[in-house]
Motif scaffolding. Structure first.
Motif, PDB file in Angstrom:
ATOM      1  N   VAL A 173     -54.216  14.819  -1.100  1.00 51.57           N
ATOM      2  CA  VAL A 173     -54.221  13.402  -0.725  1.00 51.57           C
ATOM      3  C   VAL A 173     -54.633  13.257   0.741  1.00 51.57           C
ATOM      4  O   VAL A 173     -54.188  14.031   1.595  1.00 51.57           O
ATOM      5  CB  VAL A 173     -52.817  12.774  -0.942  1.00 51.57           C
ATOM      6  CG1 VAL A 173     -52.804  11.308  -0.537  1.00 51.57           C
ATOM      7  CG2 VAL A 173     -52.382  12.939  -2.391  1.00 51.57           C
ATOM      8  N   SER A 174     -55.470  12.265   1.026  1.00 44.00           N
ATOM      9  CA  SER A 174     -55.879  12.017   2.408  1.00 44.00           C
ATOM     10  C   SER A 174     -54.695  11.495   3.210  1.00 44.00           C
ATOM     11  O   SER A 174     -53.728  10.961   2.648  1.00 44.00           O
ATOM     12  CB  SER A 174     -57.023  11.008   2.449  1.00 44.00           C
ATOM     13  OG  SER A 174     -56.583   9.738   1.992  1.00 44.00           O
ATOM     14  N   LEU A 175     -54.781  11.627   4.545  1.00 38.52           N
ATOM     15  CA  LEU A 175     -53.678  11.207   5.403  1.00 38.52           C
ATOM     16  C   LEU A 175     -53.413   9.716   5.277  1.00 38.52           C
ATOM     17  O   LEU A 175     -52.252   9.287   5.201  1.00 38.52           O
ATOM     18  CB  LEU A 175     -53.974  11.565   6.863  1.00 38.52           C
ATOM     19  CG  LEU A 175     -52.902  11.164   7.873  1.00 38.52           C
ATOM     20  CD1 LEU A 175     -51.577  11.855   7.565  1.00 38.52           C
ATOM     21  CD2 LEU A 175     -53.341  11.500   9.298  1.00 38.52           C
ATOM     22  N   GLU A 176     -54.480   8.910   5.236  1.00 41.84           N
ATOM     23  CA  GLU A 176     -54.260   7.470   5.161  1.00 41.84           C
ATOM     24  C   GLU A 176     -53.611   7.050   3.837  1.00 41.84           C
ATOM     25  O   GLU A 176     -52.757   6.152   3.815  1.00 41.84           O
ATOM     26  CB  GLU A 176     -55.563   6.691   5.378  1.00 41.84           C
ATOM     27  CG  GLU A 176     -56.717   7.104   4.488  1.00 41.84           C
ATOM     28  CD  GLU A 176     -57.619   8.113   5.157  1.00 41.84           C
ATOM     29  OE1 GLU A 176     -57.087   9.017   5.837  1.00 41.84           O
ATOM     30  OE2 GLU A 176     -58.852   8.007   4.974  1.00 41.84           O
ATOM     31  N   MET A 177     -53.962   7.734   2.749  1.00 44.09           N
ATOM     32  CA  MET A 177     -53.319   7.407   1.479  1.00 44.09           C
ATOM     33  C   MET A 177     -51.850   7.817   1.483  1.00 44.09           C
ATOM     34  O   MET A 177     -50.989   7.122   0.931  1.00 44.09           O
ATOM     35  CB  MET A 177     -54.058   8.095   0.322  1.00 44.09           C
ATOM     36  CG  MET A 177     -55.416   7.480   0.013  1.00 44.09           C
ATOM     37  SD  MET A 177     -55.316   5.681  -0.264  1.00 44.09           S
ATOM     38  CE  MET A 177     -54.238   5.612  -1.697  1.00 44.09           C
ATOM     39  N   PHE A 178     -51.558   8.956   2.117  1.00 45.41           N
ATOM     40  CA  PHE A 178     -50.158   9.363   2.222  1.00 45.41           C
ATOM     41  C   PHE A 178     -49.368   8.349   3.045  1.00 45.41           C
ATOM     42  O   PHE A 178     -48.222   8.034   2.715  1.00 45.41           O
ATOM     43  CB  PHE A 178     -50.035  10.744   2.857  1.00 45.41           C
ATOM     44  CG  PHE A 178     -48.616  11.138   3.137  1.00 45.41           C
ATOM     45  CD1 PHE A 178     -47.772  11.517   2.103  1.00 45.41           C
ATOM     46  CD2 PHE A 178     -48.100  11.087   4.421  1.00 45.41           C
ATOM     47  CE1 PHE A 178     -46.443  11.845   2.349  1.00 45.41           C
ATOM     48  CE2 PHE A 178     -46.781  11.415   4.682  1.00 45.41           C
ATOM     49  CZ  PHE A 178     -45.956  11.803   3.639  1.00 45.41           C
ATOM     50  N   MET A 179     -49.972   7.849   4.132  1.00 41.85           N
ATOM     51  CA  MET A 179     -49.305   6.826   4.938  1.00 41.85           C
ATOM     52  C   MET A 179     -48.992   5.592   4.097  1.00 41.85           C
ATOM     53  O   MET A 179     -47.915   4.998   4.204  1.00 41.85           O
ATOM     54  CB  MET A 179     -50.184   6.442   6.125  1.00 41.85           C
ATOM     55  CG  MET A 179     -50.280   7.510   7.200  1.00 41.85           C
ATOM     56  SD  MET A 179     -51.467   7.065   8.494  1.00 41.85           S
ATOM     57  CE  MET A 179     -51.095   8.313   9.737  1.00 41.85           C
ATOM     58  N   LEU A 180     -49.945   5.222   3.229  1.00 41.03           N
ATOM     59  CA  LEU A 180     -49.741   4.052   2.371  1.00 41.03           C
ATOM     60  C   LEU A 180     -48.606   4.311   1.379  1.00 41.03           C
ATOM     61  O   LEU A 180     -47.702   3.469   1.216  1.00 41.03           O
ATOM     62  CB  LEU A 180     -51.031   3.729   1.622  1.00 41.03           C
ATOM     63  CG  LEU A 180     -50.958   2.542   0.642  1.00 41.03           C
ATOM     64  CD1 LEU A 180     -50.602   1.258   1.381  1.00 41.03           C
ATOM     65  CD2 LEU A 180     -52.287   2.393  -0.095  1.00 41.03           C
ATOM     66  N   PHE A 181     -48.628   5.472   0.716  1.00 39.90           N
ATOM     67  CA  PHE A 181     -47.564   5.815  -0.230  1.00 39.90           C
ATOM     68  C   PHE A 181     -46.203   5.869   0.462  1.00 39.90           C
ATOM     69  O   PHE A 181     -45.200   5.409  -0.089  1.00 39.90           O
ATOM     70  CB  PHE A 181     -47.859   7.162  -0.890  1.00 39.90           C
ATOM     71  CG  PHE A 181     -49.055   7.156  -1.802  1.00 39.90           C
ATOM     72  CD1 PHE A 181     -49.451   5.997  -2.458  1.00 39.90           C
ATOM     73  CD2 PHE A 181     -49.799   8.305  -2.000  1.00 39.90           C
ATOM     74  CE1 PHE A 181     -50.561   5.982  -3.286  1.00 39.90           C
ATOM     75  CE2 PHE A 181     -50.915   8.301  -2.832  1.00 39.90           C
ATOM     76  CZ  PHE A 181     -51.293   7.138  -3.479  1.00 39.90           C
ATOM     77  N   ASN A 182     -46.185   6.442   1.661  1.00 37.03           N
ATOM     78  CA  ASN A 182     -44.931   6.550   2.398  1.00 37.03           C
ATOM     79  C   ASN A 182     -44.402   5.169   2.787  1.00 37.03           C
ATOM     80  O   ASN A 182     -43.199   4.911   2.748  1.00 37.03           O
ATOM     81  CB  ASN A 182     -45.132   7.412   3.648  1.00 37.03           C
ATOM     82  CG  ASN A 182     -43.884   8.159   4.059  1.00 37.03           C
ATOM     83  OD1 ASN A 182     -42.962   8.323   3.273  1.00 37.03           O
ATOM     84  ND2 ASN A 182     -43.836   8.622   5.285  1.00 37.03           N
ATOM     85  N   GLY A 183     -45.313   4.275   3.157  1.00 38.37           N
ATOM     86  CA  GLY A 183     -44.921   2.909   3.476  1.00 38.37           C
ATOM     87  C   GLY A 183     -44.305   2.211   2.277  1.00 38.37           C
ATOM     88  O   GLY A 183     -43.294   1.503   2.399  1.00 38.37           O
TER      89      GLY A 183
END
Length: 438
Positions: A169-179
């Motif tokens: 998973v890309s970093l930005e997608m992980f940030m979105l999932f984490n949010g």
């Protein structure tokens, strides 16, 4: 009115929301710190920058826990709990937007780590000081044990899941999932049913009348000092805080001498060390699960002192493979068993401390006392690691477990002498006082 009065029927509901919300928060923070560290190494190739990510995660907790404790005692803990989780959601979504449109940068990474650590600090202190407002007294041990389980699972699975997500998973997608995960935790916090706060006195206000920052800081300083003096006046509370401080200091030696002894002195593999280290977490999970279903410990002081004495002996025993001839397999099995028992004993020590403090500290001081405890525990561990690490450069490695264990045994004896001065009814009386004030 944003609070409801819980009873035994909804204790299970509150405990479920408490456990799940904390698990999501701990898991999200742990995964994010791990993944960000990997991205920093990939982006810069610098060990110094990687170390800075660890500092960004630790320093706000050390510095802000006392402030978070004062705030927790000065406003609705329910609002603070929800607000800190909601702020974590906003931090992750802002980081996602920034990386998506402007690309990955060190400023974004460090800023998001610091802000997430700030939110985590307020969340942790507000949650720790809210247990008695969420469950009945006879469920405090269960709630504390499940809280410890969520922390342990978060710390164990965070790097594992983080490593998997890093690959796919890309970093930005992980940030979105984490949010989104933090948003779910926020909704769970919103669903918690709190007892009405007894802290409704006029001085329960940070405003000083002039609205100036100087007045605010003066009020904060006065409130923190009041909380500190309250803890020091209560011999049971102060004795347990000091004992917890020294336990954390001497246990920090494990992080220094254990990998050195296993990998450098005994020449075991890194994979074997990883297995041995995992046994600590396994022991903590096992004991936390056990305490979550068994009745509350009868004499928490006795359990605490028994636990620290046993832990001292276990730490001293870790020098044996360097003093007596062990086979490689024998050393491996010996340390696996030892670390499993150490994990069990750590929880056997921690839960009595948490339960006793929850029941003993009066509600209007609970946030400040837990903030002080959080700061002391967070600050002493890295200091202990540095001191024991420097000692390891000067003396043979087998001395470090002996020094650490004997030091812990000494403070246990001193602590036992001080705690036994406390009247046997102190905990009960303080608990009843706190209950009657609610």
């Amino acid at each position: 009115m944003d609070i409801d009065v819980p009873n035994k029927r909804n204790d299970n509901r509150n405990i479920f929301l408490f456990f799940t919300g904390k698990l999501i928060t701990m898991l999200g923070s742990s995964m994010y710190t791990f993944i960000i560290g990997l991205y920093i190494l990939k982006l810069t190739g610098s060990g110094g920058n990687f170390a800075l990510t660890i500092i960004c995660g630790m320093l706000p907790r050390i510095l802000l826990s006392p402030f978070a404790g004062v705030i927790a005692d000065r406003m609705s803990r329910r609002k603070l709990l929800i607000g800190s989780d909601a702020a974590s959601t906003i931090v992750m979504l802002l980081a996602f937007s920034t990386v998506s449109f402007a690309g990955l940068s060190l400023i974004t990474v460090y800023a998001s780590l610091i802000l997430l650590s700030v939110c985590s600090t307020f969340y942790s202190v507000s949650l720790s000081s809210s247990v008695m407002m969420l469950v009945e007294e006879d469920n405090v041990q269960r709630a504390s044990s499940l809280g410890q389980i969520s922390s342990s699972i978060g710390n164990i699975l965070g790097p594992i899941l983080g490593g998997i997500l890093y690959a796919y998973v890309s970093l930005e997608m992980f940030m979105l999932f984490n949010g989104l995960a933090f948003l779910i935790s926020t909704l769970m916090g919103w669903s918690l049913k709190f007892k009405p706060s007894a802290s409704s006195s006029p001085d329960y206000d940070m405003n000083t009348g002039d609205g100036s920052s100087k007045g605010f800081l003066t009020s904060f300083q006065r409130s923190f000092i009041e909380g500190f003096h309250y803890a020091k006046r209560n011999h049971l509370i102060w004795g347990m805080i000091k004992l917890a401080f020294w336990i954390n200091f001497f246990i920090s030696a494990l992080n220094v001498f254990l990998p050195y002894i296993i990998v450098e002195s005994l020449k075991l593999s890194s994979k074997q060390y990883g297995t041995i280290d995992a046994m600590l977490a396994a022991g903590m999970l096992l004991m936390s699960a056990l305490l979550s279903i068994r009745k509350q410990l009868g004499d928490p002081i006795k359990s605490l002192l028994q636990g620290t004495t046993t832990l001292s002996i276990l730490i001293i025993s870790m020098s044996l493979p360097l003093l007596i001839t062990f086979t490689s397999l024998g050393s491996f099995v010996f340390y696996m068993i030892l670390m499993l028992i150490v994990g069990i004993i750590i929880i056997y020590i921690n839960i009595p401390i948490q339960v006793t403090l929850q029941k003993t500290i009066e509600e209007e001081y609970r946030g400040r006392v837990f903030g002080i405890l959080d700061t002391m525990a967070s600050a002493i561990a890295p200091l202990g690691m540095v001191l024991f690490g420097l000692t390891l450069d000067w003396i043979p490695s087998f001395y470090i477990p002996i020094i650490s264990g004997l030091g812990l045994l000494l403070v246990t004896w001193i602590g036992a002498h001080e705690l036994r001065k406390v009247p046997s009814q102190t905990t009960v009386a303080s608990s009843q006082q706190a209950s009657s004030s609610q």
